[in-house]
Scaffold this motif. Structure first.
Motif, PDB file in Angstrom:
ATOM      1  N   ASN A  59       0.846  -1.191   0.000  1.00 11.25           N
ATOM      2  CA  ASN A  59       0.000   0.000   0.000  1.00 11.25           C
ATOM      3  C   ASN A  59       0.877   1.234   0.000  1.00 11.25           C
ATOM      4  N   PHE A  60       0.351   2.311  -0.562  1.00 10.57           N
ATOM      5  CA  PHE A  60       1.068   3.575  -0.531  1.00 10.57           C
ATOM      6  C   PHE A  60       0.893   4.186   0.845  1.00 10.57           C
ATOM      7  N   GLY A  61       1.864   4.954   1.254  1.00  8.71           N
ATOM      8  CA  GLY A  61       1.732   5.604   2.546  1.00  8.71           C
ATOM      9  C   GLY A  61       3.015   6.256   2.973  1.00  8.71           C
ATOM     10  N   GLY A  62       3.098   6.514   4.220  1.00  2.00           N
ATOM     11  CA  GLY A  62       4.191   7.289   4.788  1.00  2.00           C
ATOM     12  C   GLY A  62       3.624   8.629   5.206  1.00  2.00           C
ATOM     13  N   LYS A  63       4.168   9.195   6.256  1.00  2.00           N
ATOM     14  CA  LYS A  63       3.604  10.431   6.802  1.00  2.00           C
ATOM     15  C   LYS A  63       3.484  11.531   5.754  1.00  2.00           C
ATOM     16  N   GLY A  64       4.543  11.762   5.009  1.00  2.00           N
ATOM     17  CA  GLY A  64       4.517  12.841   4.018  1.00  2.00           C
ATOM     18  C   GLY A  64       3.554  12.580   2.881  1.00  2.00           C
ATOM     19  N   ALA A  65       3.568  11.372   2.343  1.00  2.00           N
ATOM     20  CA  ALA A  65       2.676  11.037   1.225  1.00  2.00           C
ATOM     21  C   ALA A  65       1.218  11.078   1.661  1.00  2.00           C
ATOM     22  N   ASN A  66       0.927  10.576   2.846  1.00  2.00           N
ATOM     23  CA  ASN A  66      -0.455  10.605   3.347  1.00  2.00           C
ATOM     24  C   ASN A  66      -0.942  12.043   3.506  1.00  2.00           C
ATOM     25  N   GLN A  67      -0.101  12.911   4.056  1.00  2.00           N
ATOM     26  CA  GLN A  67      -0.482  14.308   4.237  1.00  2.00           C
ATOM     27  C   GLN A  67      -0.633  15.016   2.899  1.00  2.00           C
ATOM     28  N   ALA A  89      12.815  11.484  -2.592  1.00  2.00           N
ATOM     29  CA  ALA A  89      13.540  10.565  -3.459  1.00  2.00           C
ATOM     30  C   ALA A  89      12.908   9.184  -3.357  1.00  2.00           C
ATOM     31  N   VAL A  90      12.899   8.473  -4.486  1.00  2.00           N
ATOM     32  CA  VAL A  90      12.393   7.106  -4.529  1.00  2.00           C
ATOM     33  C   VAL A  90      13.404   6.239  -5.270  1.00  2.00           C
ATOM     34  N   GLY A  91      13.298   4.953  -5.086  1.00  2.00           N
ATOM     35  CA  GLY A  91      14.188   4.025  -5.773  1.00  2.00           C
ATOM     36  C   GLY A  91      13.841   3.896  -7.243  1.00  2.00           C
ATOM     37  N   GLU A  92      14.811   3.430  -8.003  1.00  2.00           N
ATOM     38  CA  GLU A  92      14.646   3.239  -9.443  1.00  2.00           C
ATOM     39  C   GLU A  92      14.071   1.842  -9.691  1.00  2.00           C
ATOM     40  N   ASP A  93      12.859   1.618  -9.191  1.00  2.00           N
ATOM     41  CA  ASP A  93      12.218   0.318  -9.328  1.00  2.00           C
ATOM     42  C   ASP A  93      10.717   0.519  -9.499  1.00  2.00           C
ATOM     43  N   GLU A  94       9.991  -0.565  -9.600  1.00  2.00           N
ATOM     44  CA  GLU A  94       8.546  -0.459  -9.836  1.00  2.00           C
ATOM     45  C   GLU A  94       7.818   0.191  -8.670  1.00  2.00           C
ATOM     46  N   PHE A  95       8.322   0.058  -7.459  1.00  2.00           N
ATOM     47  CA  PHE A  95       7.667   0.657  -6.301  1.00  2.00           C
ATOM     48  C   PHE A  95       7.816   2.173  -6.315  1.00  2.00           C
ATOM     49  N   GLY A  96       9.002   2.655  -6.678  1.00  2.00           N
ATOM     50  CA  GLY A  96       9.222   4.094  -6.773  1.00  2.00           C
ATOM     51  C   GLY A  96       8.340   4.722  -7.828  1.00  2.00           C
ATOM     52  N   GLN A  97       8.269   4.099  -8.992  1.00  2.00           N
ATOM     53  CA  GLN A  97       7.437   4.629 -10.069  1.00  2.00           C
ATOM     54  C   GLN A  97       5.962   4.556  -9.706  1.00  2.00           C
ATOM     55  N   THR A 106       5.092  16.279  -8.882  1.00  2.00           N
ATOM     56  CA  THR A 106       6.182  15.349  -8.549  1.00  2.00           C
ATOM     57  C   THR A 106       7.507  15.757  -9.200  1.00  2.00           C
ATOM     58  N   ASP A 107       7.582  16.995  -9.689  1.00  2.00           N
ATOM     59  CA  ASP A 107       8.799  17.449 -10.364  1.00  2.00           C
ATOM     60  C   ASP A 107      10.037  17.425  -9.477  1.00  2.00           C
ATOM     61  N   TYR A 108       9.829  17.453  -8.163  1.00  2.00           N
ATOM     62  CA  TYR A 108      10.955  17.525  -7.232  1.00  2.00           C
ATOM     63  C   TYR A 108      11.225  16.204  -6.528  1.00  2.00           C
ATOM     64  N   ILE A 109      10.739  15.110  -7.116  1.00  2.00           N
ATOM     65  CA  ILE A 109      11.048  13.782  -6.586  1.00  2.00           C
ATOM     66  C   ILE A 109      12.202  13.219  -7.405  1.00  2.00           C
ATOM     67  N   LYS A 110      13.300  12.924  -6.748  1.00  2.00           N
ATOM     68  CA  LYS A 110      14.478  12.367  -7.417  1.00  2.00           C
ATOM     69  C   LYS A 110      14.342  10.845  -7.471  1.00  2.00           C
ATOM     70  N   VAL A 111      14.621  10.308  -8.652  1.00  2.00           N
ATOM     71  CA  VAL A 111      14.607   8.840  -8.805  1.00  2.00           C
ATOM     72  C   VAL A 111      16.047   8.361  -8.794  1.00  2.00           C
TER      73      VAL A 111
END
Length: 66
Positions: free
Chosen positions: A16-24, A40-48, A61-66
């Motif tokens: 499931n998606f989540g995390g304090k920042g993403a939920n807010q 920042a997210v990983g370069e995998d299917e979960f990050g995308q 999402t322009d400021y999310i680094k992969v």
């Protein structure tokens, strides 16, 4: 009774998606706020998948680094 170190087969698996920042961010976007996510997210299917989910709620999402 399970024994220490015993392998047990699972019956299901889910993510499931989540995390304090993403939920807010999603909550604020649902209330009509203009939201920009920074991180920042990983370069995998979960990050995308996380980026795609944020975009679904019109979160920038322009400021999310992969």
């Amino acid at each position: 009774m399970l024994k220490k170190g015993e392998t047990v087969e699972g019956e299901s698996f889910s993510t499931n998606f989540g995390g304090k920042g993403a939920n807010q961010a999603v909550s604020a976007a649902k209330l009509g706020a203009q939201v920009h996510m920074i991180g920042a997210v990983g370069e995998d299917e979960f990050g995308q998948a996380l980026i795609d989910n944020l975009k679904k709620y019109n979160i920038n999402t322009d400021y999310i680094k992969v």
